[in-house]
Design an enzyme around this catalytic site. Structure first.
Site, PDB file in Angstrom:
ATOM      1  N   SER A   7       7.546  26.754 -45.677  1.00 61.32           N
ATOM      2  CA  SER A   7       6.966  27.712 -46.624  1.00 61.32           C
ATOM      3  C   SER A   7       7.567  27.487 -48.000  1.00 61.32           C
ATOM      4  O   SER A   7       8.784  27.611 -48.170  1.00 61.32           O
ATOM      5  CB  SER A   7       7.269  29.140 -46.172  1.00 61.32           C
ATOM      6  OG  SER A   7       7.068  30.023 -47.248  1.00 61.32           O
ATOM      7  N   HIS A  32       3.021  25.606 -45.798  1.00 61.38           N
ATOM      8  CA  HIS A  32       2.649  27.022 -45.674  1.00 61.38           C
ATOM      9  C   HIS A  32       2.734  27.678 -47.052  1.00 61.38           C
ATOM     10  O   HIS A  32       3.773  27.616 -47.716  1.00 61.38           O
ATOM     11  CB  HIS A  32       3.611  27.690 -44.688  1.00 61.38           C
ATOM     12  CG  HIS A  32       3.314  29.125 -44.395  1.00 61.38           C
ATOM     13  ND1 HIS A  32       2.405  29.529 -43.444  1.00 61.38           N
ATOM     14  CD2 HIS A  32       3.823  30.271 -44.918  1.00 61.38           C
ATOM     15  CE1 HIS A  32       2.364  30.848 -43.377  1.00 61.38           C
ATOM     16  NE2 HIS A  32       3.217  31.325 -44.279  1.00 61.38           N
ATOM     17  N   ASP A  34       2.325  31.156 -49.194  1.00 59.83           N
ATOM     18  CA  ASP A  34       2.316  32.614 -49.065  1.00 59.83           C
ATOM     19  C   ASP A  34       1.719  33.260 -50.301  1.00 59.83           C
ATOM     20  O   ASP A  34       2.301  33.206 -51.386  1.00 59.83           O
ATOM     21  CB  ASP A  34       3.762  33.111 -48.875  1.00 59.83           C
ATOM     22  CG  ASP A  34       4.292  32.744 -47.510  1.00 59.83           C
ATOM     23  OD1 ASP A  34       3.701  33.188 -46.506  1.00 59.83           O
ATOM     24  OD2 ASP A  34       5.278  31.983 -47.439  1.00 59.83           O
ATOM     25  N   MET A  36       0.744  36.590 -52.146  1.00 57.85           N
ATOM     26  CA  MET A  36       1.081  38.026 -52.147  1.00 57.85           C
ATOM     27  C   MET A  36       0.527  38.682 -53.407  1.00 57.85           C
ATOM     28  O   MET A  36       0.630  38.120 -54.500  1.00 57.85           O
ATOM     29  CB  MET A  36       2.594  38.202 -52.112  1.00 57.85           C
ATOM     30  CG  MET A  36       3.262  37.477 -50.949  1.00 57.85           C
ATOM     31  SD  MET A  36       5.012  37.852 -50.891  1.00 57.85           S
ATOM     32  CE  MET A  36       5.562  36.701 -49.623  1.00 57.85           C
ATOM     33  N   HIS A  65      -1.475  31.688 -46.105  1.00 63.23           N
ATOM     34  CA  HIS A  65      -1.220  33.003 -45.513  1.00 63.23           C
ATOM     35  C   HIS A  65      -1.510  34.063 -46.572  1.00 63.23           C
ATOM     36  O   HIS A  65      -0.750  34.227 -47.524  1.00 63.23           O
ATOM     37  CB  HIS A  65       0.262  33.024 -45.067  1.00 63.23           C
ATOM     38  CG  HIS A  65       0.735  34.328 -44.522  1.00 63.23           C
ATOM     39  ND1 HIS A  65       2.061  34.570 -44.268  1.00 63.23           N
ATOM     40  CD2 HIS A  65       0.069  35.457 -44.152  1.00 63.23           C
ATOM     41  CE1 HIS A  65       2.196  35.797 -43.774  1.00 63.23           C
ATOM     42  NE2 HIS A  65       1.006  36.344 -43.707  1.00 63.23           N
ATOM     43  N   MET A  67      -1.515  37.493 -47.868  1.00 64.97           N
ATOM     44  CA  MET A  67      -0.975  38.850 -47.750  1.00 64.97           C
ATOM     45  C   MET A  67      -1.562  39.660 -48.896  1.00 64.97           C
ATOM     46  O   MET A  67      -0.875  40.063 -49.836  1.00 64.97           O
ATOM     47  CB  MET A  67       0.562  38.796 -47.843  1.00 64.97           C
ATOM     48  CG  MET A  67       1.201  38.272 -46.570  1.00 64.97           C
ATOM     49  SD  MET A  67       2.885  37.711 -46.825  1.00 64.97           S
ATOM     50  CE  MET A  67       2.568  36.026 -47.306  1.00 64.97           C
ATOM     51  N   MET A 136       3.900  37.705 -37.161  1.00 63.59           N
ATOM     52  CA  MET A 136       4.949  37.929 -38.164  1.00 63.59           C
ATOM     53  C   MET A 136       6.215  38.391 -37.444  1.00 63.59           C
ATOM     54  O   MET A 136       6.202  39.382 -36.712  1.00 63.59           O
ATOM     55  CB  MET A 136       4.519  38.992 -39.192  1.00 63.59           C
ATOM     56  CG  MET A 136       3.470  38.527 -40.186  1.00 63.59           C
ATOM     57  SD  MET A 136       3.878  36.984 -41.047  1.00 63.59           S
ATOM     58  CE  MET A 136       5.376  37.440 -41.943  1.00 63.59           C
ATOM     59  N   PHE A 142       8.731  38.957 -48.204  1.00 62.10           N
ATOM     60  CA  PHE A 142       9.898  38.266 -48.763  1.00 62.10           C
ATOM     61  C   PHE A 142      10.418  37.200 -47.814  1.00 62.10           C
ATOM     62  O   PHE A 142      10.308  37.349 -46.600  1.00 62.10           O
ATOM     63  CB  PHE A 142      11.031  39.279 -49.047  1.00 62.10           C
ATOM     64  CG  PHE A 142      10.614  40.357 -50.002  1.00 62.10           C
ATOM     65  CD1 PHE A 142      10.678  40.152 -51.373  1.00 62.10           C
ATOM     66  CD2 PHE A 142      10.123  41.563 -49.527  1.00 62.10           C
ATOM     67  CE1 PHE A 142      10.258  41.134 -52.267  1.00 62.10           C
ATOM     68  CE2 PHE A 142       9.703  42.560 -50.402  1.00 62.10           C
ATOM     69  CZ  PHE A 142       9.766  42.347 -51.779  1.00 62.10           C
ATOM     70  N   GLY A 143      10.985  36.159 -48.387  1.00 64.75           N
ATOM     71  CA  GLY A 143      11.652  35.147 -47.580  1.00 64.75           C
ATOM     72  C   GLY A 143      13.080  35.589 -47.280  1.00 64.75           C
ATOM     73  O   GLY A 143      13.570  36.581 -47.830  1.00 64.75           O
ATOM     74  N   ASP A 174       6.328  33.371 -38.094  1.00 66.70           N
ATOM     75  CA  ASP A 174       6.705  33.332 -39.508  1.00 66.70           C
ATOM     76  C   ASP A 174       7.728  34.420 -39.804  1.00 66.70           C
ATOM     77  O   ASP A 174       7.431  35.610 -39.640  1.00 66.70           O
ATOM     78  CB  ASP A 174       5.423  33.542 -40.341  1.00 66.70           C
ATOM     79  CG  ASP A 174       5.645  33.432 -41.834  1.00 66.70           C
ATOM     80  OD1 ASP A 174       6.765  33.102 -42.262  1.00 66.70           O
ATOM     81  OD2 ASP A 174       4.672  33.672 -42.577  1.00 66.70           O
TER      82      ASP A 174
HETATM   83  C1  DX5 Z   1       7.173  36.264 -45.627  1.00 64.73           C
HETATM   84  C2  DX5 Z   1       6.396  34.990 -45.625  1.00 64.73           C
HETATM   85  C3  DX5 Z   1       7.096  33.830 -45.053  1.00 64.73           C
HETATM   86  C4  DX5 Z   1       8.413  33.455 -45.695  1.00 64.73           C
HETATM   87  C5  DX5 Z   1       9.330  33.108 -44.563  1.00 64.73           C
HETATM   88  O1  DX5 Z   1       6.330  37.302 -45.925  1.00 64.73           O
HETATM   89  O2  DX5 Z   1       5.175  35.149 -44.927  1.00 64.73           O
HETATM   90  O3  DX5 Z   1       6.246  32.695 -44.926  1.00 64.73           O
HETATM   91  O4  DX5 Z   1       8.350  32.374 -46.573  1.00 64.73           O
HETATM   92  O5  DX5 Z   1      10.579  32.902 -45.069  1.00 64.73           O
HETATM   93  P1  DX5 Z   1      11.849  32.662 -44.152  1.00 64.73           P
HETATM   94  O6  DX5 Z   1      11.563  31.475 -43.305  1.00 64.73           O
HETATM   95  O7  DX5 Z   1      12.937  32.480 -45.136  1.00 64.73           O
HETATM   96  O8  DX5 Z   1      12.019  33.923 -43.313  1.00 64.73           O
HETATM   97 ZN    ZN Z   2       3.964  33.306 -44.508  1.00 60.73          ZN
END
Ligand code: DX5
Ligand code: ZN
Length: 226
Positions: A7, A32, A34, A36, A65, A67, A136, A142-143, A174
């Site tokens: 990601s 991937h 993301d 948002m 993805h 969101m 999920m 957030f990562g 994820d």
């Molecule tokens: C979170 C995202 C993820 C995120 C995962 O909402 O959908 O794809 O990048 O990050 P990690 O692997 O750091 O949990």
């Molecule tokens: Zn994601």
């Protein structure tokens, strides 16, 4: 074999060409992305323009993805930007069947995902129509969050339904996926692993992908030593 989907949320956005290149060289299967919107989730990332730029720098499958609210309004734009897989949130789609049909009409693969608090069996009516379910394993937005072990049973459930009904959708996970948690979800039946911080957060992106793959494959092929 398990597919690895780094990601870019955790990548250095000032140098995406290099970062995506290193992931590709390191053996990533998907990239991937993301998306948002600051409404469905409290964070804002990027839109089709950035996806289009990333499309130019890699031939890997772009796993997008979404969101976002009103996903229907943006499917075409993301597809035209180069998305190969479009994954929408169950919680954000009022007419999920129609949304899935639209994704297919656009020529993309359809994925459906759900937040940790959403029951997995709510996806039963769409499992025959889609190419991927994304479980999920953290709250989206957030990562770098901690993996939620309770989500493993959702993967087990999907794996069971998949076998029982002879379906062939992918099971992607994820959130908080690393060398510790990957074997647990693969054991339960996941076959696509999204990982942000455990790949792009590491100094050596290529080694991080290899380590994750090794950890995941050790479950399927116990001779591999981790
Ligand atoms: C979170 C995202 C993820 C995120 C995962 O909402 O959908 O794809 O990048 O990050 P990690 O692997 O750091 O949990
Ligand atoms: Zn994601």
């Amino acid at each position: 074999m398990v597919k690895i989907a780094p990601s870019v949320l955790s990548a250095d956005f000032s140098n995406l060409t290099e970062q995506v290149g290193l992931a590709e060289k390191g053996g990533a299967d998907y990239i991937h992305l993301d998306i948002m919107d600051g409404h469905f989730v409290p964070n804002i990332t990027f839109g089709p323009i950035v996806v289009k730029s990333i499309r130019k720098i890699t031939d890997l499958t772009l796993d997008v993805h979404l969101m976002i609210e009103n996903a229907d309004h943006y499917l075409k734009a993301f597809r035209e930007a180069g998305a190969d897989i479009l994954t929408v949130h169950y919680e954000a789609c009022t007419h999920l069947w129609r949304t899935i049909d639209t994704i297919h009409e656009l020529g993309a693969k359809a994925g459906v995902t759900l937040n940790p608090a959403t029951a997995i069996n709510l996806l039963d009516p769409v499992l025959e129509k889609i190419e991927m379910v994304l479980v999920m394993t953290v709250e989206p937005g957030f990562g770098g969050q901690k993996f939620t072990p309770e989500m493993i049973e959702k993967v087990t459930y999907l794996s069971h339904v998949k076998n029982e009904k002879g379906l062939d959708f992918d099971i992607e996970v994820d959130g908080g996926i690393d060398v510790e948690t990957a074997p647990q979800v693969v054991q339960a039946g996941a076959n696509v692993l999204v990982a942000g911080s455990s790949i792009f957060g590491k100094k050596d992106i290529g080694s991080a992908i290899k380590d994750l793959r090794k950890a995941a494959d050790s479950v399927l092929n116990p001779q591999i030593m981790v």
